[in-house]
Design a protein around this motif. Structure first.
Motif, mmCIF file in Angstrom:
data_model
loop_
_atom_site.group_PDB
_atom_site.id
_atom_site.type_symbol
_atom_site.label_atom_id
_atom_site.label_comp_id
_atom_site.label_asym_id
_atom_site.label_seq_id
_atom_site.Cartn_x
_atom_site.Cartn_y
_atom_site.Cartn_z
ATOM 1 N N ARG A 1 0.818 -1.229 0.000
ATOM 2 C CA ARG A 1 0.000 0.000 0.000
ATOM 3 C C ARG A 1 0.843 1.266 0.000
ATOM 4 N NH1 ARG A 1 -2.745 3.249 -1.233
ATOM 5 N NH2 ARG A 1 -4.937 3.709 -0.820
ATOM 6 N N ASP A 2 2.088 1.158 0.445
ATOM 7 C CA ASP A 2 2.985 2.329 0.483
ATOM 8 C C ASP A 2 3.981 2.315 -0.663
ATOM 9 O OD1 ASP A 2 1.846 3.360 2.893
ATOM 10 O OD2 ASP A 2 2.980 1.856 4.032
ATOM 11 N N TYR A 3 3.685 1.512 -1.677
ATOM 12 C CA TYR A 3 4.498 1.421 -2.894
ATOM 13 C C TYR A 3 5.875 0.822 -2.638
ATOM 14 C CZ TYR A 3 0.910 4.822 -4.169
ATOM 15 O OH TYR A 3 -0.283 5.462 -4.348
ATOM 16 N N LYS B 1 0.858 7.279 -9.571
ATOM 17 C CA LYS B 1 0.208 7.116 -8.264
ATOM 18 C C LYS B 1 -1.304 7.301 -8.368
ATOM 19 C CE LYS B 1 4.056 8.415 -5.226
ATOM 20 N NZ LYS B 1 4.575 9.432 -4.281
ATOM 21 N N GLN B 2 -1.714 8.242 -9.203
ATOM 22 C CA GLN B 2 -3.149 8.465 -9.398
ATOM 23 C C GLN B 2 -3.807 7.218 -9.985
ATOM 24 O OE1 GLN B 2 -4.163 11.564 -12.231
ATOM 25 N NE2 GLN B 2 -6.040 12.053 -11.143
ATOM 26 N N MET C 1 -2.677 4.137 -9.648
ATOM 27 C CA MET C 1 -2.627 3.088 -8.633
ATOM 28 C C MET C 1 -3.669 3.298 -7.536
ATOM 29 S SD MET C 1 1.479 2.550 -8.244
ATOM 30 C CE MET C 1 2.418 1.684 -9.504
ATOM 31 N N GLU C 2 -3.861 4.548 -7.151
ATOM 32 C CA GLU C 2 -4.845 4.841 -6.108
ATOM 33 C C GLU C 2 -6.247 4.438 -6.545
ATOM 34 O OE1 GLU C 2 -4.586 5.780 -2.921
ATOM 35 O OE2 GLU C 2 -2.445 5.473 -3.236
ATOM 36 N N SER C 3 -6.545 4.617 -7.825
ATOM 37 C CA SER C 3 -7.868 4.217 -8.320
ATOM 38 C C SER C 3 -8.028 2.705 -8.253
ATOM 39 C CB SER C 3 -8.078 4.712 -9.751
ATOM 40 O OG SER C 3 -7.275 4.009 -10.677
ATOM 41 N N PHE D 1 -6.529 0.710 -5.966
ATOM 42 C CA PHE D 1 -6.726 0.403 -4.548
ATOM 43 C C PHE D 1 -8.151 0.729 -4.095
ATOM 44 C CE2 PHE D 1 -1.982 0.658 -3.951
ATOM 45 C CZ PHE D 1 -1.833 -0.612 -3.409
ATOM 46 N N MET D 2 -8.647 1.883 -4.492
ATOM 47 C CA MET D 2 -9.944 2.349 -4.002
ATOM 48 C C MET D 2 -11.110 1.638 -4.683
ATOM 49 S SD MET D 2 -9.216 6.439 -3.658
ATOM 50 C CE MET D 2 -10.894 6.748 -3.183
#
Length: 337
Positions: free
Chosen positions: A30-32, A70-71, A73-75, A77-78
Motif C-alpha cells: 500500500r505504500d508502494y 500514483k493516481q 494506482m490509487e484508483s 486500490f480504491m
C-alpha cells in the motif's frame, strides 16, 4: 507427505515461471514498497531483486511519472478494479532501452501496463501488481504504418512541381471555407495569382525554365503564407490562396507584399537570369457570392482586370464595379510595366 512435496513442486514451478516469463512483474504494498521484482525487470533495469525488494518504487526509480502513476494506482486500490495503460496513452512507464533487432530503430521499449488489485485472505486490497508487456514490435509497426499513410495522404494532396496543394485538394479547402461562410457568415478572401507573360518565358527559355519559374513562384508564395492560409496550384501557371478570417483589404496587403517580393527576386537558369512578375485578383466573400465556383469566377474577374490594366498589380473585385462598370472602384497597385 506426497501432497506437501507436490505443493512444494508447484510453488517452485510458479516461482520459476514468474522469474523467467517474458513480461515484467512487480508487486507493491500500500505504500508502494516493492515486494516482487522478477527477472524481466532485473534484465531491463539492471537492478537485482535483492537490491530493490522492500524499497519504495518511486524513490528507487525517480524517472517514473510519479504523480500520474500514483493516481492510476490509487484508483486501483480504491475501486478494486484493474487499470490498463496503453503505449498509445504513454509510450513507456519504465524507461527501458530497446534491444530487439527487428525494432532496433526505437530507442526505448514501448510498453502496455496492467495494474491489478491483489486481495488478502480477508478480501482487503493490500497490494497491487504491475504487469509490463514489451509491445515495441507492435508499436513501431503501427507508427510506421501511420507515417506511411500520412505520407501517402500528403502525396495525394500535393502538386509535385510546387509542393503546394493540388487543385483537387485545394478545391476541397475552398468548398469548406465557403460552407463555413454559408453557415456562420464569417469573413474570408480568395486570391488568384497568374504569372505574367508566362508563354513568352516558355518560348524564350524553354519549358524546363518555365517549370523552374513556377517552382520559384510557389516557393515565394509558401514563404509568405500564414498557417491558416491554403495555397494550391490551380492551373499551369496559376495559383490560388484561400485566406480565412481575412478581409479584401488585408488580402490586398498580403498580395502586394508577395507581388513586390516576386518582382525583386530572380530565377537563374542555365547561366541566365530571368525576371518575373505576377498579377493578382482578390475577392472577399459576401452575400454576392452564391457558390464556391462563383467565388472563383469573381476572383478571376479581378485577376483579368489586373492583367488588362498593366500586369504586376493587385486588384480587389468589387460587386458595385461589376454592376456599374463605368465607375472604377477596384483597388490596384501602381502600374509596373
Amino acid at each position: 507427505m506426497a501432497n506437501d512435496q507436490g505443493a512444494m513442486n508447484e510453488l517452485h514451478w510458479l516461482i520459476d515461471m514468474v522469474q523467467t516469463i517474458e513480461v515484467g512483474l512487480v508487486v507493491l504494498d500500500r505504500d508502494y514498497h516493492i515486494q516482487l521484482w522478477n527477472g524481466f525487470m532485473e534484465n531491463h533495469s539492471g537492478i537485482a531483486p535483492n537490491a530493490i525488494k522492500g524499497k519504495n518504487l518511486f524513490t528507487s526509480l525517480p524517472d517514473l511519472p510519479a504523480a500520474w502513476l500514483k493516481q492510476k494506482m490509487e484508483s486501483v486500490f480504491m475501486l478494486k478494479n484493474r487499470t490498463f495503460i496503453s503505449w498509445e496513452q504513454r509510450p513507456c512507464v519504465f524507461t527501458f532501452n530497446n534491444y530487439r533487432p527487428i525494432t532496433g530503430r526505437a530507442d526505448h521499449m514501448y510498453q502496455n501496463v496492467t495494474l491489478l488489485p491483489l486481495a488478502s485472505l480477508t478480501g482487503q486490497i493490500t497490494h497491487i501488481s504491475m504487469i509490463i508487456y514489451d509491445v515495441t514490435d507492435i508499436a513501431v509497426n503501427k507508427l510506421q504504418l501511420k507515417a506511411a499513410n500520412q505520407q501517402l495522404e500528403h502525396l495525394s494532396q500535393t502538386d509535385d512541381l510546387t509542393q503546394l496543394y493540388n487543385r483537387r485538394h485545394w478545391q476541397t479547402c475552398l468548398d469548406h471555407e465557403y460552407d463555413l461562410f454559408s453557415r456562420y457568415q464569417g469573413v474570408a478572401s480568395l486570391v488568384m495569382i497568374d504569372i505574367d507573360h508566362f508563354k513568352h518565358i516558355n518560348d524564350t527559355y524553354g519549358h524546363v525554365a518555365g517549370d523552374k519559374v513556377i517552382a520559384h513562384i510557389a516557393y515565394q508564395l509558401s514563404q509568405s503564407l500564414r498557417e491558416t492560409d491554403r495555397a494550391g496550384r490551380y492551373g499551369g501557371e496559376e495559383f490560388a490562396v484561400v485566406m480565412p478570417n481575412t478581409s479584401g483589404t488585408d488580402a490586398w496587403h498580403f498580395t502586394e507584399r508577395l507581388r513586390e517580393r516576386i518582382a525583386e527576386s530572380t530565377v537563374t537558369f542555365d547561366g541566365l537570369t530571368i525576371k518575373v512578375t505576377v498579377s493578382l485578383g482578390i475577392c472577399e466573400i459576401g452575400k454576392h457570392i452564391s457558390s464556391s465556383s462563383n467565388w472563383i469566377s469573381c476572383s478571376d474577374k479581378a485577376l483579368y482586370e489586373a492583367k488588362q490594366t498593366g500586369r504586376n498589380r493587385s486588384v480587389i473585385y468589387s460587386p458595385e464595379a461589376q454592376a456599374a462598370p463605368e465607375v472604377s472602384v477596384a483597388v490596384a497597385s501602381p502600374v509596373s510595366a
